[in-house]
Design a protein around this motif. Structure first.
Motif, PDB file in Angstrom:
ATOM      1  N   LYS A 122     -51.486-104.089   3.851  1.00 42.72           N
ATOM      2  CA  LYS A 122     -51.382-105.165   4.177  1.00 42.72           C
ATOM      3  C   LYS A 122     -50.975-105.811   2.903  1.00 42.72           C
ATOM      4  N   ASN A 123     -49.556-106.634   2.856  1.00 43.45           N
ATOM      5  CA  ASN A 123     -49.151-107.154   1.663  1.00 43.45           C
ATOM      6  C   ASN A 123     -49.806-108.605   1.531  1.00 43.45           C
ATOM      7  N   LEU A 124     -50.393-108.538   0.303  1.00 41.84           N
ATOM      8  CA  LEU A 124     -51.008-110.064  -0.190  1.00 41.84           C
ATOM      9  C   LEU A 124     -50.173-110.780  -1.153  1.00 41.84           C
ATOM     10  N   TYR A 125     -49.636-110.179  -2.253  1.00 38.21           N
ATOM     11  CA  TYR A 125     -48.754-111.131  -3.044  1.00 38.21           C
ATOM     12  C   TYR A 125     -47.195-110.163  -3.370  1.00 38.21           C
ATOM     13  N   LEU A 126     -46.334-110.907  -3.430  1.00 39.50           N
ATOM     14  CA  LEU A 126     -45.011-110.166  -3.850  1.00 39.50           C
ATOM     15  C   LEU A 126     -44.641-110.974  -5.142  1.00 39.50           C
ATOM     16  N   SER A 127     -43.793-109.997  -5.729  1.00 40.08           N
ATOM     17  CA  SER A 127     -43.512-110.430  -7.182  1.00 40.08           C
ATOM     18  C   SER A 127     -41.837-110.565  -7.114  1.00 40.08           C
ATOM     19  N   CYS A 128     -41.439-111.635  -7.733  1.00 38.42           N
ATOM     20  CA  CYS A 128     -40.011-112.227  -7.856  1.00 38.42           C
ATOM     21  C   CYS A 128     -39.615-111.709  -9.281  1.00 38.42           C
ATOM     22  N   ASP A 129     -38.811-110.780  -9.369  1.00 40.38           N
ATOM     23  CA  ASP A 129     -38.339-110.313 -10.836  1.00 40.38           C
ATOM     24  C   ASP A 129     -36.637-110.354 -10.976  1.00 40.38           C
ATOM     25  N   PRO A 130     -36.371-110.792 -12.078  1.00 36.11           N
ATOM     26  CA  PRO A 130     -34.619-110.843 -12.165  1.00 36.11           C
ATOM     27  C   PRO A 130     -33.924-109.276 -11.808  1.00 36.11           C
ATOM     28  N   TYR A 131     -34.595-108.406 -11.992  1.00 32.88           N
ATOM     29  CA  TYR A 131     -33.560-107.298 -11.599  1.00 32.88           C
ATOM     30  C   TYR A 131     -33.290-107.109 -10.078  1.00 32.88           C
ATOM     31  N   MET A 132     -34.102-107.886  -9.395  1.00 34.80           N
ATOM     32  CA  MET A 132     -33.706-107.970  -7.818  1.00 34.80           C
ATOM     33  C   MET A 132     -32.385-108.486  -7.700  1.00 34.80           C
ATOM     34  N   GLY A 133     -31.933-109.253  -8.300  1.00 32.34           N
ATOM     35  CA  GLY A 133     -30.870-109.965  -8.157  1.00 32.34           C
ATOM     36  C   GLY A 133     -29.561-108.860  -8.060  1.00 32.34           C
ATOM     37  N   PRO A 134     -29.406-108.007  -9.084  1.00 32.10           N
ATOM     38  CA  PRO A 134     -28.379-107.038  -9.274  1.00 32.10           C
ATOM     39  C   PRO A 134     -28.549-106.054  -7.874  1.00 32.10           C
ATOM     40  N   ARG A 135     -29.692-105.956  -7.563  1.00 32.19           N
ATOM     41  CA  ARG A 135     -29.870-105.176  -6.240  1.00 32.19           C
ATOM     42  C   ARG A 135     -29.470-105.595  -4.963  1.00 32.19           C
ATOM     43  N   MET A 136     -29.181-106.839  -4.965  1.00 34.90           N
ATOM     44  CA  MET A 136     -28.838-107.569  -3.730  1.00 34.90           C
ATOM     45  C   MET A 136     -27.176-107.500  -3.609  1.00 34.90           C
ATOM     46  N   LYS A 137     -26.688-106.828  -4.864  1.00 35.57           N
ATOM     47  CA  LYS A 137     -24.975-106.609  -4.694  1.00 35.57           C
ATOM     48  C   LYS A 137     -24.792-105.147  -4.318  1.00 35.57           C
ATOM     49  N   ASN A 138     -23.792-104.831  -3.679  1.00 38.70           N
ATOM     50  CA  ASN A 138     -23.387-103.476  -3.385  1.00 38.70           C
ATOM     51  C   ASN A 138     -22.743-102.964  -4.634  1.00 38.70           C
ATOM     52  N   LEU A 139     -23.207-102.595  -5.757  1.00 40.41           N
ATOM     53  CA  LEU A 139     -22.656-102.112  -6.970  1.00 40.41           C
ATOM     54  C   LEU A 139     -22.991-100.672  -6.985  1.00 40.41           C
ATOM     55  N   ASN A 140     -21.965-100.147  -7.680  1.00 40.35           N
ATOM     56  CA  ASN A 140     -22.217 -98.489  -8.104  1.00 40.35           C
ATOM     57  C   ASN A 140     -21.641 -98.418  -9.705  1.00 40.35           C
ATOM     58  N   ASN A 141     -22.411 -99.262 -10.455  1.00 38.29           N
ATOM     59  CA  ASN A 141     -21.835 -99.376 -11.812  1.00 38.29           C
ATOM     60  C   ASN A 141     -23.111 -98.684 -12.866  1.00 38.29           C
ATOM     61  N   GLY A 142     -23.941 -98.107 -12.298  1.00 32.48           N
ATOM     62  CA  GLY A 142     -24.657 -97.503 -13.137  1.00 32.48           C
ATOM     63  C   GLY A 142     -25.932 -98.276 -13.519  1.00 32.48           C
ATOM     64  N   PHE A 143     -26.350 -99.292 -12.833  1.00 28.65           N
ATOM     65  CA  PHE A 143     -27.669 -99.990 -12.630  1.00 28.65           C
ATOM     66  C   PHE A 143     -28.645 -99.097 -12.506  1.00 28.65           C
ATOM     67  N   PHE A 144     -29.859 -99.301 -12.885  1.00 28.38           N
ATOM     68  CA  PHE A 144     -30.778 -98.275 -12.933  1.00 28.38           C
ATOM     69  C   PHE A 144     -31.691 -97.962 -11.517  1.00 28.38           C
ATOM     70  N   ILE A 145     -31.269 -98.819 -10.716  1.00 30.59           N
ATOM     71  CA  ILE A 145     -31.841 -98.536  -9.277  1.00 30.59           C
ATOM     72  C   ILE A 145     -31.022 -99.110  -8.192  1.00 30.59           C
ATOM     73  N   GLU A 146     -31.119 -98.431  -6.959  1.00 29.16           N
ATOM     74  CA  GLU A 146     -30.099 -98.178  -6.093  1.00 29.16           C
ATOM     75  C   GLU A 146     -30.171 -99.926  -5.338  1.00 29.16           C
ATOM     76  N   PRO A 147     -28.986-100.388  -4.707  1.00 31.20           N
ATOM     77  CA  PRO A 147     -29.318-101.587  -4.289  1.00 31.20           C
ATOM     78  C   PRO A 147     -30.195-101.485  -2.773  1.00 31.20           C
ATOM     79  N   PHE A 148     -30.518-102.862  -2.639  1.00 30.78           N
ATOM     80  CA  PHE A 148     -30.929-102.917  -1.213  1.00 30.78           C
ATOM     81  C   PHE A 148     -30.285-102.331  -0.082  1.00 30.78           C
TER      82      PHE A 148
END
Length: 343
Positions: A45-71
């Protein structure tokens, strides 16, 4: 077997430019409160969620070497969170445990990979701190400052986005070490926070500075020893012009560039040569083996009131899209957290 409704924040569109609330959608599905047969994961059961800047690039359909895959489109956004274990197929976690790790933006999640999940041991501090001060941002501040920069007492330290989840801690770590500390932020309210709550020596509103080079010379007439960079762009260019000999730049993030169609180039790099300086990018995941050392360092200061932490808590999963989008507009004051359930 109990089946319950499960509110979720799904990615509706891949983002171009700045993310918008309309790029996400709040949906409701159902979930059975059990694990798949043979699973060694956990149902939480989720209690708290974190908003972090790295999540912005994950909302883009990028294939540019970003360290984690898009959502994934149509799937819940994922990120760091604080959860309560309801069912466990993993011997490291049992029902009722409070844990921190990567989870879904939803009320309930089945987490099959528990590699980055850890049991919360100290429950005499606010649980939300494990999304920030005692979580990924805190570890980022510790590793980026102490491990990357190798600071010494009396050095001159500059921090951009200094009132955010990471910056506010870097400044306090530097002050505890005996450094001179200046921070920049985008609102006068945040500037006051830096000086009056976090104990920075000076702070300024970068939006009110027509010339960053002039501003840095005003606050650092003898130059900068350490720059903890959270923004990149023109502020980084100005820092490169104002370094002392053997300066260190810890590149934690470049939020000024994340939502641009065409990122800006970096200028004044020849100063790295002239000043025998170094500029190092880092990922906190490379330093998580130091987490016990980090807790040993930070917990006594926290309990003595020598480290303080400011959070901006949005209530309810339905507030999560606005909270995440606001992160890129500087709307939050302190660490941005979403309260999903009080438990």
């Amino acid at each position: 077997m109990e089946e319950v409704s499960n509110k979720q924040v799904l990615l509706k569109n891949y983002v171009s430019g700045y993310p918008k609330e309309s790029d996400m959608v709040l949906a409701t599905s159902t979930i059975k409160l059990k694990l798949p047969e043979g699973s060694n994961g956990v149902l939480v059961k989720n209690l708290y969620l974190s908003c972090d800047p790295y999540m912005g690039p994950r909302m883009k359909n990028l294939n540019n070497g970003f360290f984690i895959e898009p959502f994934k489109l149509g799937s819940p956004i994922t990120g760091n969170g604080i959860c309560k274990v309801l069912k466990s197929g993993n011997p490291n976690f049992k029902e009722g445990d409070l844990v921190s790790g990567v989870t879904g933006w939803e009320q309930y999640s089945v987490i099959e990979s528990t590699k980055y999940m850890s049991k919360i041991q100290n429950t005499d501090v606010p649980l939300s701190y494990y999304t920030g001060l005692l979580g990924m941002p805190g570890m980022t501040a510790y590793a980026g400052f102490f491990e990357v920069c190798s600071p010494k007492k009396g050095e001159y330290v500059f921090i951009s986005a200094a009132s955010g989840a990471v910056g506010q801690l870097v400044g306090q770590f530097a002050k505890l070490l005996g450094c001179y500390v200046v921070g920049s932020a985008g609102r006068n309210e945040k500037v006051d926070l830096l000086k009056n709550k976090f104990g920075f020596d000076e702070a300024f509103n970068y939006k009110e500075e027509p010339d960053f080079d002039v501003a840095l010379k005003r606050y650092f007439p003898e130059g900068i020893d350490i720059y903890f960079d959270n923004v990149g762009g023109k502020l980084l260019d100005a820092v490169l012009q104002n370094m002392r000999s053997h300066a260190r730049i810890s590149v934690c993030g470049m939020i000024s560039q994340y939502n641009l169609e065409q990122t800006e180039g970096v200028h004044n790099l020849t100063n790295l040569v002239w000043k025998s300086a170094r500029m190092v990018g880092f990922l906190v995941a490379d330093y998580y083996h130091l987490y016990p050392k980090f807790l040993e360092y930070v917990m006594p200061y926290l309990k003595e009131g020598k480290i303080v932490y400011v959070e901006d808590i949005a209530e309810g999963l339905e507030s999560a899209p606005k909270a995440l989008v606001g992160l890129f507009k500087g709307c939050n004051v302190g660490k941005q957290v979403v309260l999903v359930s009080p438990e």
